[in-house]
Every structure is written in C-alpha cells, then in structure tokens.
Design a protein around this motif. Structure first.
Motif, mmCIF file in Angstrom:
data_model
loop_
_atom_site.group_PDB
_atom_site.id
_atom_site.type_symbol
_atom_site.label_atom_id
_atom_site.label_comp_id
_atom_site.label_asym_id
_atom_site.label_seq_id
_atom_site.Cartn_x
_atom_site.Cartn_y
_atom_site.Cartn_z
ATOM 1 N N CYS A 425 52.343 36.401 35.284
ATOM 2 C CA CYS A 425 52.452 37.315 34.144
ATOM 3 C C CYS A 425 53.883 37.365 33.634
ATOM 4 N N ALA A 426 54.019 37.535 32.316
ATOM 5 C CA ALA A 426 55.338 37.787 31.745
ATOM 6 C C ALA A 426 55.753 39.188 32.191
ATOM 7 N N ALA A 427 57.065 39.396 32.373
ATOM 8 C CA ALA A 427 57.552 40.684 32.891
ATOM 9 C C ALA A 427 57.101 41.854 32.021
ATOM 10 N N ASP A 428 57.005 41.626 30.693
ATOM 11 C CA ASP A 428 56.618 42.733 29.808
ATOM 12 C C ASP A 428 55.099 42.873 29.676
ATOM 13 N N PRO A 439 39.090 31.033 45.539
ATOM 14 C CA PRO A 439 37.633 30.919 45.559
ATOM 15 C C PRO A 439 36.979 31.033 44.195
ATOM 16 N N GLY A 440 37.763 31.136 43.165
ATOM 17 C CA GLY A 440 37.266 30.873 41.833
ATOM 18 C C GLY A 440 36.333 31.870 41.210
ATOM 19 N N ALA A 441 35.295 31.308 40.591
ATOM 20 C CA ALA A 441 34.419 32.087 39.725
ATOM 21 C C ALA A 441 33.822 33.305 40.430
ATOM 22 N N SER A 442 33.536 33.180 41.727
ATOM 23 C CA SER A 442 32.927 34.292 42.467
ATOM 24 C C SER A 442 33.812 35.536 42.448
ATOM 25 N N THR A 443 35.107 35.321 42.371
ATOM 26 C CA THR A 443 36.038 36.448 42.443
ATOM 27 C C THR A 443 36.659 36.748 41.071
ATOM 28 N N ALA A 444 36.006 36.248 40.004
ATOM 29 C CA ALA A 444 36.566 36.386 38.651
ATOM 30 C C ALA A 444 36.862 37.847 38.301
ATOM 31 N N VAL A 445 36.002 38.760 38.706
ATOM 32 C CA VAL A 445 36.186 40.164 38.299
ATOM 33 C C VAL A 445 37.437 40.750 38.963
ATOM 34 N N SER A 446 37.598 40.507 40.264
ATOM 35 C CA SER A 446 38.795 41.023 40.952
ATOM 36 C C SER A 446 40.063 40.402 40.369
ATOM 37 N N ILE A 447 39.990 39.100 40.061
ATOM 38 C CA ILE A 447 41.184 38.436 39.506
ATOM 39 C C ILE A 447 41.536 39.051 38.149
ATOM 40 N N MET A 448 40.510 39.312 37.326
ATOM 41 C CA MET A 448 40.789 39.877 36.002
ATOM 42 C C MET A 448 41.217 41.343 36.084
ATOM 43 N N LEU A 449 40.742 42.071 37.109
ATOM 44 C CA LEU A 449 41.242 43.445 37.319
ATOM 45 C C LEU A 449 42.728 43.392 37.652
ATOM 46 N N LEU A 452 44.618 43.016 34.510
ATOM 47 C CA LEU A 452 44.724 44.313 33.809
ATOM 48 C C LEU A 452 45.778 45.200 34.472
ATOM 49 N N GLU A 453 45.757 45.225 35.809
ATOM 50 C CA GLU A 453 46.699 46.091 36.531
ATOM 51 C C GLU A 453 48.142 45.629 36.337
ATOM 52 N N LYS A 454 48.334 44.305 36.253
ATOM 53 C CA LYS A 454 49.697 43.784 36.089
ATOM 54 C C LYS A 454 50.184 43.924 34.645
ATOM 55 N N CYS A 455 49.284 43.685 33.675
ATOM 56 C CA CYS A 455 49.723 43.630 32.274
ATOM 57 C C CYS A 455 49.605 44.968 31.556
ATOM 58 N N PHE A 456 48.676 45.819 31.963
ATOM 59 C CA PHE A 456 48.502 47.107 31.282
ATOM 60 C C PHE A 456 48.529 48.250 32.293
ATOM 61 N N PRO A 457 49.579 48.320 33.151
ATOM 62 C CA PRO A 457 49.547 49.310 34.247
ATOM 63 C C PRO A 457 49.377 50.744 33.749
ATOM 64 N N ASP A 458 50.066 51.097 32.659
ATOM 65 C CA ASP A 458 49.965 52.492 32.198
ATOM 66 C C ASP A 458 48.631 52.751 31.516
ATOM 67 N N LYS A 459 48.224 51.773 30.685
ATOM 68 C CA LYS A 459 46.987 51.971 29.917
ATOM 69 C C LYS A 459 45.779 52.188 30.815
ATOM 70 N N LYS A 461 45.687 53.399 33.744
ATOM 71 C CA LYS A 461 45.790 54.545 34.664
ATOM 72 C C LYS A 461 45.237 55.838 34.069
ATOM 73 N N THR A 462 44.947 55.866 32.773
ATOM 74 C CA THR A 462 44.474 57.121 32.169
ATOM 75 C C THR A 462 43.135 57.499 32.806
ATOM 76 N N PRO A 463 42.865 58.806 32.932
ATOM 77 C CA PRO A 463 41.610 59.232 33.576
ATOM 78 C C PRO A 463 40.389 58.606 32.893
ATOM 79 N N LYS A 464 40.447 58.479 31.549
ATOM 80 C CA LYS A 464 39.288 57.933 30.823
ATOM 81 C C LYS A 464 38.997 56.494 31.262
ATOM 82 N N ARG A 465 40.061 55.701 31.370
ATOM 83 C CA ARG A 465 39.858 54.282 31.721
ATOM 84 C C ARG A 465 39.535 54.121 33.207
ATOM 85 N N GLN A 466 40.141 54.977 34.024
ATOM 86 C CA GLN A 466 39.800 54.919 35.458
ATOM 87 C C GLN A 466 38.316 55.231 35.650
#
Ligand SMILES: Cc1cc2nc3c(=O)[nH]c(=O)nc-3n(C[C@H](O)[C@H](O)[C@H](O)COP(=O)(O)OP(=O)(O)OC[C@H]3O[C@@H](n4cnc5c(N)ncnc54)[C@H](O)[C@@H]3O)c2cc1C
Length: 504
Positions: A425-428, A439-449, A452-459, A461-466
């Motif tokens: 990820c880029a620092a910003d 392990p690839g496609a099987s873990t796609a959801v965890s990898i994409m989470l 999200l956690e790395k690129c949009f940490p604040d976004k 964290k809001t109660p609505k998104r959590q």
C-alpha cells in the motif's frame, strides 16, 4: 447494466479504479459498495472476459483452502513437532470468505450457491514410515483445535480404500499408508463466483466495467490524484482516467503496474513466475468412481504450491477429475501474457533481490526444469502414484494458470522468495496492490479486508461501517481458532445458506 462500449464521461473520474476483473477486484468492489453505496467504481480488464486468468475454474485447482488436506500449510519443526499456526490462519480465513459469500447469497446479490461451491471431502494421503509419522503428528496437532473438528485419521488400508477406492485399486498390498479425511472440505468455482459478483456490481449505480481495456501507466498528479492511462485493445486508442484510489488486482500483471506507480513502498519487489499443467480425465467411468480432493507430499525441491493432488471438481454443474499441477517455468507473468514479462520486470531496485533469490534457489530451478522437460510417460508415472490403474488415453494435458511468486528485498539475505500473498500500500492509502498467489482465491475476503483496513483505517472504524462489516461477516474481529462455540455456530449457519454439509 453498465458495460464498456464508449467511455462513459461521467466516470472519467471515478472514486475508485479497480484494475483486473478477477476474484480480488470483484471482492473489493463488492465490499466497498456495501460500505459506501454512493461510490463510483470503474473496473478495467485487458481481456474480453471476466475471470479469464487465474480466477477461471480451469486455471486453478478450485480447492476451498482450509488447510484440511494441504500438507505444505503445516511444516515440521526441527524438533519434529508440527507447526499449525499457518493452518489455523488459513482455515479461519476461509470461514470469513464463506460468511461473505453466504451474505451475498442471502441478499440475492449472487446466484444460488451450488453453482460455485460444493462439498468434496478433503484427504491427505502419504506413504512410507516417515510420512506416516508426520501425518499422524499433524492430525493430532490439528484436531486439538475446533477448526479441524471432525477430521479422521487412518493407517488401515481397508478404511482408506473405503474413503478412496480408485486410489487404492491396483496398489501393492502391505504398503505403509496413512490418510486423513475431512468431510466438510469444499470445491469452489472461483470463476463462476467472480462472474456473479461482477454482474452484481454492474447492476449498481456508478459501477462500469471496461473489458478489453489495458492499463498502461499509473502516475500520481501534482493534485494528489492517480492518473491512469488506459489502452482500448480494439481501437488501439489511449484514454486517461483520474481517481483518488486505485487497486491493482491484476494478478500476474500487478508487479509491472506497481513498479509504474513509483510508490516508495514498491521498491525491491520482484516476481518469480511458475507455470502449471494439469492432466484432465476424459473417461466418465473413472470420473464417477472418485469423489475427493487427495493431496500428497511435495517432492524434494518442489515449490510448496506444487504439491500433487487428485481433485474431484464441480465445474458448471459437471463433475470433473484433474491431477496436477505439474510445475513449469515460463517468463510470462500471465497465461495470456508476454514472454518479455519477466525481463521487463527487472529494475535497478530489484535486480539484487532477484539475483540473490536465483542463486539461493538452485534446487527449485532444477526442479522446474525437470518438470518442464517431463515426458508423457513420466507424467503418467506421477499420476500412477495416486491412481495406480491410470491409463494415458483417459487423460489430456492442459495449461493451468500462471503464478508469480513474490521476491522481496531482505537486509540479511539480499532477497527472499515468498509463496504467500502480499498487499503493498502507498503510505497515504491511495493505492493498494496485491502480489503473490497463495492461498489465493479462498482467502480473497480476508485479503481485501486487509486492504480496507490499511487504506481506509478511519473510514471503516465508524460504528455504521463496523456494523455493516459484522452484518457481512458475523465473526468480524473475532478469533474462530480460539472460540469453538462460535466456530461451530458460524459453520452451521454458512453451511445452511450455502447448501453445504454440516459439521457432525
Ligand atoms: C495453478 C493454480 C492453482 C490454484 N489453485 C488454487 C486453489 O485451489 N484454491 C485457491 O483458493 N486458489 C488457487 N489458486 C490461486 C488463485 O487462482 C488466485 O489467487 C486468484 O485467482 C487471484 O485472483 P486475482 O483477481 O488476483 O487475479 P486474476 O484472476 O489473475 O485476475 C487478474 C486480472 O487482471 C487482468 N490484468 C492484468 N494486467 C492488466 C492490465 N494491465 N490492465 C487491465 N487488466 C489487467 C488479467 O487479465 C486478469 O483478468 C491457484 C492458482 C493457480 C495458478
């Protein structure tokens, strides 16, 4: 439905650009749209079809990786004990994927489950005293955790024959064998799943899919936006899009695009391509007589993902039988790529790590050369270790997908070769790229989470998104490995929705 014909002027500045129409971009797109429905997203794919590279059902093994049968996920320590830490992570990550897919089915976003996920028992199968001892230790270590509840172990050849009659047919009597069996193992048609997810995305306002459009360049403007140059493969014309966030989910094409982005975090990464081949059974009687995914032990010097396996598959409603993969070497980074991919990926900042990995991995190189130069008879010999009565006319050779393993700079070693996936990820947080394939496609959801956690940490964290994330993945933020009650409950729930076998 939004589909590329002429460029849609509204989306020349989409909020999000996803590069590549494989399972990773599809998963990220779906998660982003659930969290922020108003987002505009442009998906660019160089080929004329969705999921036509690694995510296509015939290009990967379709194993729902849960570490039930894959021996490479449980290495043996020097003291002889078996390390199950990776297996626990992978098994838990697959449960996360299943929860997300169950949510998509429940919402009627994607087609009903049996078209892309089926129960196929997962078996590990070994021979020889040393391997039998290892499998027993592995079984004992794994079954101490709830994620592996229900796994059975046997050294009894009659029992093993019941589990996989064809594998035992014609086998020398008295051979020292052992097997484990996990009934809740799965086969996943990742291609069908990706297509369903992209189709769902295309029905959303603000999402456009551009097929036959290759990203040529990525550049950060003075204003802080990403400028992406896209070539329309049919007209040969270039066009520029701008976006605040870019995800490079281009599979084997990711490394070259990451290098073009020039983010400092990309420095030192290189790629080591490993190609693959399958034998595909064309004899319906043989196909009908086997019903399992049978994973063995990798040969000495073999890369961990080249563990041979005999796989029952369910592809587009039809049962199939595949054996492989036979690893090989090609300088292409994509199955539909160029022979120049590897040479072009070598830059000043990664030449040392690449050279260092090359020098330290002579056994791997030797193994790959040996695999490439295998004759049909040698391939049949490998198959016969699993299926002693196999006959060559029943099997056809096919090319599998291409994997690009990650080479990383390392202070001590110079360079290291990794067999997992890596999110860069880029620092910003304005750009993320996915390197590696296992392990690839099987873990796609965890990898994409993780993206999200790395690129949009604040976004996020809001109660609505959590809350939204917990609606999609009820165990989000919890550990299945340390909560047997939750593990059992969530497996029951997802199995019901996905039409899978329940844990006994
Ligand atoms: C032989 C083999 C066996 C495997 N077995 C399993 C398994 O059993 N279980 C499992 O879970 N995983 C398995 N995998 C891994 C799994 O297939 C991959 O991790 C997964 O499909 C990767 O998805 P992706 O979206 O990142 O890449 P892909 O599906 O490869 O998609 C990337 C897309 O990006 C496009 N693209 C590339 N460059 C550009 C560009 N410049 N512009 C626009 N588009 C571009 C490509 O055309 C492609 O469509 C296997 C892989 C292989 C090769």
């Amino acid at each position: 439905m939004n589909m590329d014909t002429n460029y849609n002027e509204t989306y020349l500045q989409p909020d999000v650009i996803l590069i590549g129409a494989g399972i990773m971009s599809a998963t990220l797109g779906v998660l982003l749209k659930e969290l922020e429905p108003g987002l505009s997203i442009a998906i660019f794919e160089r080929l004329d079809a969705v999921a036509a590279e690694s995510s296509d059902a015939w290009n990967n093994a379709g194993t729902g990786h849960s570490a039930f049968c894959e021996l490479n996920y449980t290495p043996q320590n020097k003291d002889g004990s078996v390390d199950i830490s990776k297996a626990l992570k992978i098994a838990a990550a697959f449960e996360v994927s299943k929860q997300c897919w169950a949510y998509l089915v429940q919402q009627k976003y994607i087609s009903s489950a049996p078209s892309y996920i089926s129960n196929i028992p997962h078996l590990s199968f070994v021979w020889g005293n040393e391997n039998v001892a290892f499998l027993k230790k592995r079984f004992e270590a794994l079954t101490s955790n709830a994620l592996f509840k229900g796994m059975r172990y046997s050294e009894n050849n009659e029992q093993i024959k019941e589990w996989m009659p064809l594998v035992m047919e014609g086998r020398e009597p008295g051979q020292r064998l052992a097997a484990t069996k996990m009934d809740i193992g799965t086969d996943v048609n990742f291609g069908a799943l990706t297509k369903s997810m992209i189709l769902h995305l295309q029905k959303q306002d603000g999402v456009t899919l551009y097929l036959g459009n290759e990203i040529q360049d990525i550049f950060k403007t003075k204003e802080g936006q990403w400028q992406v140059t896209i070539k329309n493969m049919a007209s040969d014309k270039n066009r520029k899009f701008h976006s605040k966030f870019v995800f490079i989910g281009a599979g084997g094409g990711t490394l070259s695009l990451l290098e073009k982005s020039d983010i400092p975090e990309a420095a030192g990464y290189g790629g080591f391509p490993i190609s693959g081949q399958w034998l595909i059974c064309n004899n319906e009687t043989v196909i009908a007589r086997h019903h399992a995914k049978v994973y063995g032990k990798a040969a000495v010097g073999a890369p961990p993902m080249s563990v041979p396996h005999l796989d029952t598959r369910m592809i587009d409603g039809k049962k199939a039988l595949l054996f492989g993969p036979y690893a090989g070497f090609s300088t292409r980074f994509l199955k539909h790529g160029s022979l120049m991919d590897l040479p072009k990926s070598i830059k000043l900042d990664n030449i040392m790590p690449i050279l260092s990995v090359g020098l330290k991995n002579i056994p791997l190189t030797r193994y790959l050369i040996q695999q490439v130069s295998q004759s049909a008879d040698e391939r049949l010999d490998s198959l016969k270790e699993y299926l002693p009565t196999a006959q060559m006319p029943d099997w056809e050779l096919a090319i599998a997908g291409q994997r690009v393993q990650v080479i990383k700079k390392d202070e001590e070693e110079g360079g290291i070769l990794e067999f997992g996936t890596e999110v860069v990820c880029a620092a910003d947080g304005s750009l993320a790229a996915l390197l590696g394939a296992s392990p690839g496609a099987s873990t796609a959801v965890s990898i994409m989470l993780n993206v999200l956690e790395k690129c949009f940490p604040d976004k996020i964290k809001t109660p609505k998104r959590q809350n939204k994330l917990k609606e999609i993945i009820p165990t989000y933020g919890k550990s299945l490995a340390s909560d047997p009650v939750l593990c059992k409950a969530i497996r029951k729930q997802t199995s019901e929705i996905l039409g899978l076998e329940k844990e006994s």
